[in-house]
Design an enzyme around this catalytic site. Structure first.
Site, PDB file in Angstrom:
ATOM      1  N   ARG A   1       0.821  -1.210   0.000  1.00  0.00           N
ATOM      2  CA  ARG A   1       0.000   0.000   0.000  1.00  0.00           C
ATOM      3  C   ARG A   1       0.857   1.263   0.000  1.00  0.00           C
ATOM      4  NH1 ARG A   1      -4.098  -0.899   4.712  1.00  0.00           N
ATOM      5  NH2 ARG A   1      -2.286  -1.965   5.584  1.00  0.00           N
TER       6      ARG A   1
ATOM      7  N   LYS B   1     -15.353   6.134  -0.918  1.00  0.00           N
ATOM      8  CA  LYS B   1     -14.595   6.277   0.336  1.00  0.00           C
ATOM      9  C   LYS B   1     -13.586   7.414   0.208  1.00  0.00           C
ATOM     10  CE  LYS B   1     -11.003   3.482   1.513  1.00  0.00           C
ATOM     11  NZ  LYS B   1     -10.378   2.209   1.879  1.00  0.00           N
TER      12      LYS B   1
ATOM     13  N   ASP C   1     -13.014  -6.921   0.302  1.00  0.00           N
ATOM     14  CA  ASP C   1     -11.891  -5.988   0.207  1.00  0.00           C
ATOM     15  C   ASP C   1     -10.597  -6.779   0.054  1.00  0.00           C
ATOM     16  OD1 ASP C   1     -10.642  -3.541   0.097  1.00  0.00           O
ATOM     17  OD2 ASP C   1     -11.345  -2.838   2.045  1.00  0.00           O
TER      18      ASP C   1
ATOM     19  N   SER D   1      -7.302  -3.638   7.649  1.00  0.00           N
ATOM     20  CA  SER D   1      -6.207  -3.246   8.531  1.00  0.00           C
ATOM     21  C   SER D   1      -6.779  -2.725   9.853  1.00  0.00           C
ATOM     22  CB  SER D   1      -5.332  -2.214   7.834  1.00  0.00           C
ATOM     23  OG  SER D   1      -4.251  -1.877   8.648  1.00  0.00           O
TER      24      SER D   1
HETATM   25  C1  R5P Z   1      -7.620   0.570   0.537  1.00  0.00           C
HETATM   26  O1  R5P Z   1      -7.861   1.117  -0.530  1.00  0.00           O
HETATM   27  C2  R5P Z   1      -7.754  -0.896   0.743  1.00  0.00           C
HETATM   28  O2  R5P Z   1      -8.398  -1.525  -0.320  1.00  0.00           O
HETATM   29  C3  R5P Z   1      -8.470  -1.216   2.041  1.00  0.00           C
HETATM   30  O3  R5P Z   1      -9.817  -0.794   1.936  1.00  0.00           O
HETATM   31  C4  R5P Z   1      -7.834  -0.546   3.205  1.00  0.00           C
HETATM   32  O4  R5P Z   1      -6.463  -0.704   3.174  1.00  0.00           O
HETATM   33  C5  R5P Z   1      -8.396  -1.057   4.513  1.00  0.00           C
HETATM   34  O5  R5P Z   1      -7.793  -0.375   5.558  1.00  0.00           O
HETATM   35  P1  R5P Z   1      -8.553  -0.133   6.938  1.00  0.00           P
HETATM   36  O6  R5P Z   1      -9.032  -1.458   7.412  1.00  0.00           O
HETATM   37  O7  R5P Z   1      -7.487   0.446   7.813  1.00  0.00           O
HETATM   38  O8  R5P Z   1      -9.645   0.829   6.684  1.00  0.00           O
END
Ligand code: R5P
Length: 291
Positions: free
Chosen positions: A92, A187, A215, A219
């Protein structure tokens, strides 16, 4: 070919070796009193080796051990070194979001190559373009089909929801396997605080439906939390979350549950005892056999 399982292979190496009929060994590792990792690679005459080392937490330790294993094999005269990295940490950090950012993925990829790795196999690395940073061959394992099969067993005519626009192709793919509808929410992430906010409207009618939020990574759980709340508000009967990689930092599990998610699924790229696990070893084997 030898399958060499590192300290974070999470048994995927053993599974791949068994399914594919490859020889198998596991590294010996210990931590010195000062905290340094020490790795020993059992002797073998194999000139082709596939290392299996997932880069889940502690990411830096697991990545460094991967460099050690590859470099040790290179020094021994191994001709073909494949790195199977089921969860690729730093994927990421694939671009400069702010001017002073270091692009972590680029450094990891360069060091992999320097350590003697010729091919990288990984599972859904957030943005597939990140693999272009590796100056060698790379294969990405898509787990949409594996997730779809689990969702077909868990749900009845669900709607697949992507929690952001970037993930809409994944949702479409999963919906295609299942033969159901899909949708997404918008988002926005604040890159200073990490906080996410999502906004609708959700165009599909979710009333009384099973909604599966799909997804690549969970995280902090913030993304799923927001999307799940929206799905519940839109009348979903049940909300299920499924991701390729369950990083599950901090109180992610509690956040997700309190937003109304009733079941959580993830693959075995990262061990996580509180979720239902989807084994993707056969898909990794397929990628290995495609080389
Ligand atoms: C971001 O674009 C990824 O696809 C995930 O949605 C993201 O990394 C999830 O992170 P978190 O659980 O911290 O929101």
């Amino acid at each position: 070919m030898l399958i060499l399982e590192g300290t974070s292979g999470n048994s995927i190496g053993r599974n791949v070796a068994m399914l594919g009929g490859f020889s198998y060994s596991a590294v010996e590792s210990k931590i010195f009193p000062d905290g340094e990792s020490h790795i020993k690679i059992p002797k073998s005459d194999e000139k082709s080796v596939a290392i299996v080392q997932s880069a889940y937490a502690p990411q830096d330790k697991h990545i460094l051990e991967l460099f050690f294993m590859a470099d040790g094999l290179r020094e021994r005269g191994c001709e073909k070194i494949i790195a199977i990295i089921p969860y690729l940490a730093y994927a990421r950090q694939n671009k400069r979001f702010k001017d002073d950012d270091v692009v972590g993925m680029s450094t990891v990829m360069r060091l992999l190559k320097e350590s003697g790795v010729g091919t990288v196999i990984t599972v859904e690395p957030h943005r597939y373009e990140a693999m272009k940073m590796f100056n060698g061959r790379s294969v990405v394992v898509d787990v949409s089909e594996a997730i779809s099969k689990a969702m077909m067993a868990e749900t009845d005519k669900p709607v697949i929801l992507s929690p952001d626009k970037g993930g809409v192709e994944r949702a479409k793919k999963v919906a295609g396997f299942i033969g159901c509808e899909y949708d997404y929410v918008e988002k926005e992430r604040n890159y200073d605080t990490g906080a996410v906010s999502t906004k609708g409207p959700i165009s599909k009618d979710l009333r009384g439906k099973d909604v599966v939020i799909v997804d690549d990574v969970i995280s902090t759980g913030g993304t799923i939390e927001q999307a799940a709340s929206m799905a519940r508000e839109a009348g979903a009967a049940r909300v299920i979350a499924a991701a390729a990689h369950l990083v599950m930092a901090g109180n992610a599990y509690e956040r997700i549950l309190s937003s109304g998610v009733s079941a959580l699924y993830g693959t075995n790229t990262i061990p996580y005892g509180k979720a239902k696990t989807i084994d993707i070893s056969e898909h990794i084997l397929k990628a290995l056999l495609s080389l």
